[in-house]
Design a protein around this motif. Sequence first.
Motif, PDB file in Angstrom:
ATOM      1  N   ALA A 155     -12.760 -12.535 -22.339  1.00  0.00           N
ATOM      2  CA  ALA A 155     -12.803 -12.306 -20.895  1.00  0.00           C
ATOM      3  C   ALA A 155     -12.337 -13.582 -20.194  1.00  0.00           C
ATOM      4  O   ALA A 155     -13.137 -14.471 -19.908  1.00  0.00           O
ATOM      5  N   ILE A 156     -11.045 -13.679 -19.915  1.00  0.00           N
ATOM      6  CA  ILE A 156     -10.512 -14.868 -19.257  1.00  0.00           C
ATOM      7  C   ILE A 156     -11.141 -15.031 -17.877  1.00  0.00           C
ATOM      8  O   ILE A 156     -11.457 -16.135 -17.444  1.00  0.00           O
ATOM      9  N   ASN A 157     -11.336 -13.921 -17.188  1.00  0.00           N
ATOM     10  CA  ASN A 157     -12.023 -13.928 -15.898  1.00  0.00           C
ATOM     11  C   ASN A 157     -13.078 -12.828 -15.934  1.00  0.00           C
ATOM     12  O   ASN A 157     -12.777 -11.662 -15.648  1.00  0.00           O
ATOM     13  N   PRO A 158     -14.313 -13.140 -16.302  1.00  0.00           N
ATOM     14  CA  PRO A 158     -15.348 -12.112 -16.476  1.00  0.00           C
ATOM     15  C   PRO A 158     -15.562 -11.234 -15.248  1.00  0.00           C
ATOM     16  O   PRO A 158     -15.805 -10.034 -15.385  1.00  0.00           O
ATOM     17  N   SER A 159     -15.468 -11.804 -14.056  1.00  0.00           N
ATOM     18  CA  SER A 159     -15.674 -10.999 -12.849  1.00  0.00           C
ATOM     19  C   SER A 159     -14.592  -9.933 -12.705  1.00  0.00           C
ATOM     20  O   SER A 159     -14.880  -8.774 -12.359  1.00  0.00           O
ATOM     21  N   LEU A 160     -13.332 -10.300 -12.974  1.00  0.00           N
ATOM     22  CA  LEU A 160     -12.257  -9.318 -12.898  1.00  0.00           C
ATOM     23  C   LEU A 160     -12.403  -8.259 -13.981  1.00  0.00           C
ATOM     24  O   LEU A 160     -12.122  -7.079 -13.747  1.00  0.00           O
ATOM     25  N   VAL A 161     -12.822  -8.669 -15.175  1.00  0.00           N
ATOM     26  CA  VAL A 161     -13.009  -7.706 -16.260  1.00  0.00           C
ATOM     27  C   VAL A 161     -14.093  -6.694 -15.890  1.00  0.00           C
ATOM     28  O   VAL A 161     -13.923  -5.481 -16.062  1.00  0.00           O
ATOM     29  N   GLU A 162     -15.206  -7.189 -15.377  1.00  0.00           N
ATOM     30  CA  GLU A 162     -16.290  -6.288 -14.994  1.00  0.00           C
ATOM     31  C   GLU A 162     -15.849  -5.348 -13.882  1.00  0.00           C
ATOM     32  O   GLU A 162     -16.168  -4.146 -13.890  1.00  0.00           O
ATOM     33  N   GLY A 163     -15.100  -5.868 -12.916  1.00  0.00           N
ATOM     34  CA  GLY A 163     -14.591  -5.022 -11.849  1.00  0.00           C
ATOM     35  C   GLY A 163     -13.642  -3.958 -12.359  1.00  0.00           C
ATOM     36  O   GLY A 163     -13.661  -2.804 -11.893  1.00  0.00           O
ATOM     37  N   GLN A 164     -12.815  -4.326 -13.336  1.00  0.00           N
ATOM     38  CA  GLN A 164     -11.893  -3.359 -13.932  1.00  0.00           C
ATOM     39  C   GLN A 164     -12.665  -2.238 -14.626  1.00  0.00           C
ATOM     40  O   GLN A 164     -12.329  -1.057 -14.497  1.00  0.00           O
ATOM     41  N   ILE A 165     -13.711  -2.605 -15.352  1.00  0.00           N
ATOM     42  CA  ILE A 165     -14.507  -1.608 -16.067  1.00  0.00           C
ATOM     43  C   ILE A 165     -15.247  -0.703 -15.088  1.00  0.00           C
ATOM     44  O   ILE A 165     -15.301   0.521 -15.269  1.00  0.00           O
ATOM     45  N   GLN A 166     -15.801  -1.283 -14.036  1.00  0.00           N
ATOM     46  CA  GLN A 166     -16.529  -0.476 -13.066  1.00  0.00           C
ATOM     47  C   GLN A 166     -15.594   0.458 -12.298  1.00  0.00           C
ATOM     48  O   GLN A 166     -15.929   1.619 -12.045  1.00  0.00           O
ATOM     49  N   GLY A 167     -14.421  -0.049 -11.929  1.00  0.00           N
ATOM     50  CA  GLY A 167     -13.445   0.811 -11.269  1.00  0.00           C
ATOM     51  C   GLY A 167     -13.011   1.953 -12.164  1.00  0.00           C
ATOM     52  O   GLY A 167     -12.883   3.104 -11.720  1.00  0.00           O
ATOM     53  N   GLY A 168     -12.798   1.647 -13.447  1.00  0.00           N
ATOM     54  CA  GLY A 168     -12.434   2.693 -14.400  1.00  0.00           C
ATOM     55  C   GLY A 168     -13.538   3.714 -14.563  1.00  0.00           C
ATOM     56  O   GLY A 168     -13.274   4.908 -14.747  1.00  0.00           O
ATOM     57  N   ALA A 169     -14.787   3.258 -14.490  1.00  0.00           N
ATOM     58  CA  ALA A 169     -15.916   4.178 -14.625  1.00  0.00           C
ATOM     59  C   ALA A 169     -15.908   5.227 -13.526  1.00  0.00           C
ATOM     60  O   ALA A 169     -16.181   6.412 -13.764  1.00  0.00           O
ATOM     61  N   ILE A 170     -15.587   4.813 -12.299  1.00  0.00           N
ATOM     62  CA  ILE A 170     -15.555   5.761 -11.194  1.00  0.00           C
ATOM     63  C   ILE A 170     -14.377   6.723 -11.345  1.00  0.00           C
ATOM     64  O   ILE A 170     -14.481   7.922 -11.036  1.00  0.00           O
ATOM     65  N   MET A 171     -13.255   6.230 -11.845  1.00  0.00           N
ATOM     66  CA  MET A 171     -12.140   7.124 -12.134  1.00  0.00           C
ATOM     67  C   MET A 171     -12.529   8.131 -13.215  1.00  0.00           C
ATOM     68  O   MET A 171     -12.235   9.336 -13.110  1.00  0.00           O
ATOM     69  N   GLY A 172     -13.209   7.651 -14.266  1.00  0.00           N
ATOM     70  CA  GLY A 172     -13.653   8.544 -15.324  1.00  0.00           C
ATOM     71  C   GLY A 172     -14.663   9.566 -14.833  1.00  0.00           C
ATOM     72  O   GLY A 172     -14.679  10.720 -15.286  1.00  0.00           O
TER      73      GLY A 172
END
Length: 366
Positions: free
Chosen positions: A219-236
């Motif tokens: 995780a080069i930027n943990p905050s961006l990674v977490e945001g990406q996962i959370q955004g994907g969760a809402i899409m899913g």
Amino acid sequence: MAVHRGRGIAAIEYPTGMNQNGDPSQAWIKVKPDGRIDVFSGTADIGNGAKTIQSQIVADTIGVPYEWVTFDNSNTDSSPVCTGTFASRATFVAGKAVLKAAREVQRKLLDVAAQEMEISPEDLEIEDGRVSVKGLPDEGMDVGEVAGAAVYGHGILVTGTGAQLNPYAAFTDPGTGEVDSPPHAAISYAGCVAEVEVDDVTGEVRVTKLTQSYDVGRAINPSLVEGQIQGGAIMGLGLGVLETSYPYYPSVEHRGSGFGSYYAPSPLDMPDLETIIIENPSEDGPYGAKGIGEMANNSQPAAIATAVYDAIGVWITELPITPEAVLKALDKKAAGEDQPRRDGKMVIFDEDLSVNTVGAGLQWTA
């Protein structure tokens, strides 16, 4: 008649970048006389944080503060080639290109500093914008001083270029599919546990919690990674229970005629989200990173479908799981009609999500 609760799980894997070759990214970096860094890359940032991540890679590799880096991808005429922002490749493939360019810049800065300090470049290091003698941090020069000396004292423009192209994997045995190099650059893995409430009168499925675990390499930027996962969760979530254009596909009956008839998740649909980031570094990724973009919305629909089965005992194998689909499945179950089923044991969880019964030989059957 009641609201039933259920819990389900899904696990996925996802490749990083395009397989085989034909997927290049290039980067060019130059150092200005004050030591500030300009990065030229063709990567388009579509909300995935590509500019931030690549700037971090450059700053960390050269050894300067992040604030010193300016990222320029303003147009395709002045920027180097980048195949595109797709296939979860921006951090992995384009990141490798800027990493290589940054290493070249660092080497040139050390060469100039070595001449200025009359010392071997192997005995120098760059950290936080300062070139110093290894083991003697007080002996050295600021990167700005080195860059100025390069321009005004040595007549040198300190630049670096980098390019990344995954190798072509050729068959060594077409019969078995064996190849001479890995066809994928890296594989990411993820798991999702969905918790749902299903109303057997209205057919409504409400997702109350999504617990997600992602192996992102690094995780080069943990905050961006977490945001990406959370955004994907809402899409899913939308793919799993809401979003449909053709409820009777391929028939156009009741097809929506405008955006108002297409239901996407809103803040009112938000479940509790728990994100677990696992770092299992890739051998080839920049600082061990893998792709995380597209896979972030893949596991939720399957986990929700499994949770619905856990709640009401019917498998729904088409998405989205609408109230109508739930009620039809329950009617078929009540009538004793054959249901899609899954052979083998279910994976059952205790309240703390620890496994107490491990599934075996799980398989979809008609």
